[in-house]
Design a protein around this motif. Structure first.
Motif, short mmCIF file in Angstrom:
data_model
loop_
_atom_site.label_atom_id
_atom_site.label_comp_id
_atom_site.label_asym_id
_atom_site.label_seq_id
_atom_site.Cartn_x
_atom_site.Cartn_y
_atom_site.Cartn_z
N PRO B 337 10.39 9.79 20.75
CA PRO B 337 11.37 8.79 20.30
C PRO B 337 12.59 9.46 19.66
CG PRO B 337 9.16 8.09 19.70
CD PRO B 337 9.03 9.48 20.26
N GLU B 394 3.67 8.80 10.67
CA GLU B 394 4.56 8.00 9.84
C GLU B 394 3.71 7.09 8.97
OE1 GLU B 394 6.83 6.06 12.83
OE2 GLU B 394 7.57 7.95 13.66
N HIS B 395 4.36 6.42 8.05
CA HIS B 395 3.60 5.55 7.15
C HIS B 395 2.75 4.56 7.93
CE1 HIS B 395 2.58 2.72 3.98
NE2 HIS B 395 2.92 3.66 3.11
N ARG B 396 3.34 3.98 8.99
CA ARG B 396 2.61 2.97 9.78
C ARG B 396 1.34 3.55 10.40
NH1 ARG B 396 5.26 2.85 15.63
NH2 ARG B 396 6.28 4.88 15.59
N ARG B 399 -1.25 4.17 7.53
CA ARG B 399 -1.81 2.90 7.05
C ARG B 399 -2.83 2.33 8.05
NH1 ARG B 399 0.43 -2.57 7.44
NH2 ARG B 399 -0.53 -3.87 5.83
N LYS B 403 -6.90 1.69 7.68
CA LYS B 403 -7.56 0.42 8.04
C LYS B 403 -8.71 0.67 9.01
CE LYS B 403 -3.72 -2.90 8.10
NZ LYS B 403 -3.09 -3.86 9.05
#
Lengths: 555, 555
Positions: B337, B394-396, B399, B403
């Motif tokens: 990206p 990345e943060h996403r 996270r 989960k």
């Protein structure tokens, strides 16, 4: 009349996605009467056009032939088709024709620049037609991701030409007209000379999906959400905005529109009667009193634009609304190549807040507005043209579309921006090459892409900038020492010596030993100081900055 | 010993893809002995870091605690894990350990900066181990898109920790070691305190595919090609380079390696014994004598890098080779990206030449080197750690990975750059927040991302630059008129008046009416001239440029 000819000339859009601008002409060579189809913009980026606000096709050729232009026709209200109408109006002064919704959007643009609304005339769909010199032009409805998109049926003394505009084959588009194969067959039954055809999705192998296919998945997503739901899509995709709003309403949520473009588009769609039964919306002010699990915000910024509602929500509050842990953000959109970083940035910002982000990677929440490869085949077969000329696409798309036409028995012609094609005979040929390019809107000024302005900006961004100042007295002798001002450069270089001091020391030594002839010769002195500054910086910091030399002479 | 603790501190890579740098420590709080895992780089872009050459994690904290660092371990030879070893060596001066292939690459970097090869020590895979203060560290082979990738098994007084490094689950990786579930199970059988785990592909729902799955499709493509075949992939993906070369050989083509990185990597892989049976290659010089349908070039530049072989071939010739109509270009890679525009540019350039370009949109010519979601689950279940701490993402990604761990019964801990996690007890907790950031290598200098250097460059790129010069005599009276030099600004503004003249006129008027107190006050005069220049430019061209004011006083 064999000396008259029919020409096609793309000025923008045939070699890129965006910036559409096409010309058709009929008459004696060099004296053809002209019509223009679409006047769109493209968007700048830091890599190639930093600081630029908008880009459109260089219309120098049209300006030179302004007295030959009969009219401008706009196929639909996307920025890359209508965005430059106001910026080019002064130069072209030709009447602009569009269907009602498109005209509504175009008139808003014209009004911003002080032009009256009569500059844009409304023309209904076929059987309405508009004469324009040797042409009779009509709008033939076709489905796309904005209301009232239309192909143009251009009747000429050399036969009927169809300019597809952007389109998809959608039988259930939600808002706007479905693709009507019977109507199209009727229009094309007496033979079509040429189909000038959208190419953006020629590499997508599967048939396109209908807007209507999205409803159930979006409804399920929204009704299962526990916190606030925020969704973004292109504001102009009125059908999608309605699909989203309907899903919100079904889930018992109040709808809030946020972002200027979102409110404007819905307003235009309602004003023009395109949009009916849109759920009642509430204002952001009123929304604050509603429990967040009963809210659905429809916001601008599907491409991560820094000033749009989505980016502002990702950074904090926007119009009093704030995202919280457990909220859901839906990108009902695809990321346009080049915008990935901006979109990813806001996804990560949402992640930090604890917002769940859903994008279209599952394929369930977005459908393209363009015709995929099998849909292009469908249109070719409905129109059965003598010639297919791909437009709206990068070179790779146009070339592939030509190949597709050729393999299926249509004559494909590759025409990129600036290629004037003579369509008169049975075999189209290049009549002439016209110089084309890009015009930048930069602040309030129009500049040419090759004027060097942007090139200099890029150089400063890559290399930083040094101002070198020296003063010479009446006898051309240095008065005091040279000094430098740095921008965008490290303060210290090798061995932690301050860069400014090192440069000033080197310049000072140079001035001390410079010959009188050099000091007297403005250009030479300037060049020597520039060269020395760049070389000295290279030694210290490993790069050569841009340099402005200011020599003040007390004479 | 309850006052001693085990800490984990990501400095880079936990909040982005790239720039990996992780720290583990054991000892009394504030006195833990430290090891560093990976010292990688990230790549700059025009949007955020114009002119910058490379980016790595701010290692200020490590510098401050340099005497506590026992060693550096490098998991594999990708730039985002090894790229900063030479740039940080002076500051850290710690011994660097790596497996043979990785060490070969790291040593080449160290040599470029004049460091001896002993700075990088070779450590074989387990059962070899290296003591480092309270730690015993071993390399546990795992598959990835580069040879000899390894996880780290870090034995500490508080238990065993596994740092996955980048990995995929590949049983047939072609070159390098397959994932060995039995070995991993054995290593983990006595319990693992924490698994620090790659996260980049957590959003990819399907199991990853093996390198070996590509061979047949690539062979078919190459053997059906009629002209020259050129393929690009990351040079470090030695297995892929071999898959491509083998397909070329099978199709009776001579193999040519082009681009410095491509030759270097294959050289390193052969030197270290990682790569065997690589088809014979010929030089570009010899290739000119071979019919093009018998050639296959393997070239650098899968991301469209402007100076790499692929981009040079797209623009014209490279090392005497030239692409022609009917040739085939294969991207056996995915576009990272942010690089889309560069890749699309060269695809269109090839299209103009008539070269057929095949990319991975079909999914047949590339597989990822990272673990997809189901593969992460596999590793979790093999390791069965007390805690899963996602890294490299990345943060996403982090996270989502937390989960995933939580829903499957592992304790997931979200730790981003700068979060020092105390792993000693049964429930990890944040021990401290360390200031982190990015260091830019800019030419030959290291600068902080927040030093303002790059911010000023971006401003010049967006707004252009004006130098304003005024001279004041011994009595602080203006001597002559002010003048301006413009860079990156349009020459003319509204009404076609030259911008420089308008600015000079406004500045001249200001100087004429300026009070003596203003003229005497350097800062005030400077600020007033700056403000006026920006306002005057705004009126003329609709934007406010950056301004350097040079006031020369003859005193």
């Amino acid at each position: 009349m064999s000396s008259e000819r029919l020409i096609y000339l793309p000025l923008g859009g045939a070699g890129e996605i965006g910036m559409n601008a096409y010309v058709y002409g009929y008459g004696k060579p060099g004296k053809e009467r002209l019509i223009v189809v679409d006047l769109g913009v493209a968007f700048p980026d830091m890599d190639t056009s930093p600081g630029v606000d908008l880009i459109f096709a260089d219309i120098s050729w049209l300006k030179e032939n302004r007295d030959r232009i009969e009219a401008v026709f706009i196929t639909h209200a996307h920025e890359d088709h209508v965005g430059a109408v106001a910026h080019t109006y002064e130069a072209l002064k030709a009447p602009i024709y569009a269907r009602s919704f498109t005209a509504n959007i175009a008139r808003r643009k014209m009004e911003e620049y002080g032009y009256p609304e009569e500059t844009v005339q409304i023309l209904g769909p076929l059987p309405h037609q508009q004469g324009a010199g040797p042409f009779m032009v009509g709008f033939l409805p076709i489905s796309h991701s904005i209301p009232e998109s239309s192909s143009l049926v251009i009747d000429t003394p050399a036969g009927r030409v169809i300019h597809s505009g952007d389109f998809k084959i959608d039988l259930t588009p939600g808002v706007g007209e479905p693709f009507d194969a019977a109507l199209w067959t009727e229009v094309c039954k007496d033979g079509v000379k040429a189909l000038i055809c959208d190419s953006t999705n020629v590499f997508s192998p599967d048939p396109g999906r209908s807007e209507a296919s999205l409803g159930p998945a979006i409804e399920e997503l929204v009704s299962n959400a526990e916190g606030m739901v925020v969704a973004t899509t292109f504001a102009s995709n009125v059908a999608r905005v309605k699909t989203l709003a309907d899903a919100g309403k079904k889930a018992g949520r109040s709808i809030v529109l946020m972002g200027r473009a979102m409110r404007r588009m819905i307003e235009a769609a309602i004003e023009t009667g395109v949009l009916r039964d849109f759920p009642k919306v509430i204002s952001p002010e009123d929304a604050r009193a509603v429990p967040r699990e009963n809210l659905m915000l429809l916001v601008t910024g599907s491409q991560g634009e820094r000033r749009a509602a989505s980016a502002q929500l990702a950074r904090g509050k926007y119009q009093g609304m704030e995202m919280k842990e457990g909220d859901l953000f839906l990108f009902s959109s695809k990321t346009i190549p080049g915008n990935e970083r901006d979109v990813i940035r806001i996804i990560n910002q949402f992640s930090e807040i604890g917002v769940d982000v859903v994008d279209d990677s599952s394929g369930k929440y977005h459908v393209s507005g363009h015709a995929n490869r099998p849909d292009l085949e469908t249109l070719h077969d409905v129109v059965k043209p003598q010639v297919v000329i791909p437009m709206h696409g990068e070179h790779r798309h146009l070339r592939e579309h030509v190949k597709l036409a050729d393999t299926r028995g249509y004559q494909g012609v590759l025409a990129v921006n600036g290629m004037m094609i003579d369509l008169s005979g049975n075999k189209p040929k290049v009549a002439e090459y016209i110089e084309t390019g890009r015009t930048y809107i930069d602040g309030s000024v129009q500049i040419g892409a090759l004027d060097g302005v942007v090139r200099d900006r890029i150089r400063m961004a890559l290399n930083g900038h040094v101002t070198v100042t020296v003063i010479l007295d009446e006898d051309d002798e240095p008065l005091g020492d040279p000094w430098v001002d740095l921008i965008g450069l490290p303060e210290t270089g090798r061995n932690n010596a301050p860069l400014a001091e090192v440069l000033e020391e080197d310049l000072s030594q140079f001035m001390g030993r410079a010959k009188a002839a050099t000091l007297r010769d403005g250009d030479k002195l300037n060049e020597e100081l520039r060269r020395l500054t760049r070389q000295s910086a290279l030694n210290e910091i490993g790069k050569k900055p841009e340099v402005t030399v200011v020599v003040s002479r007390l004479s």
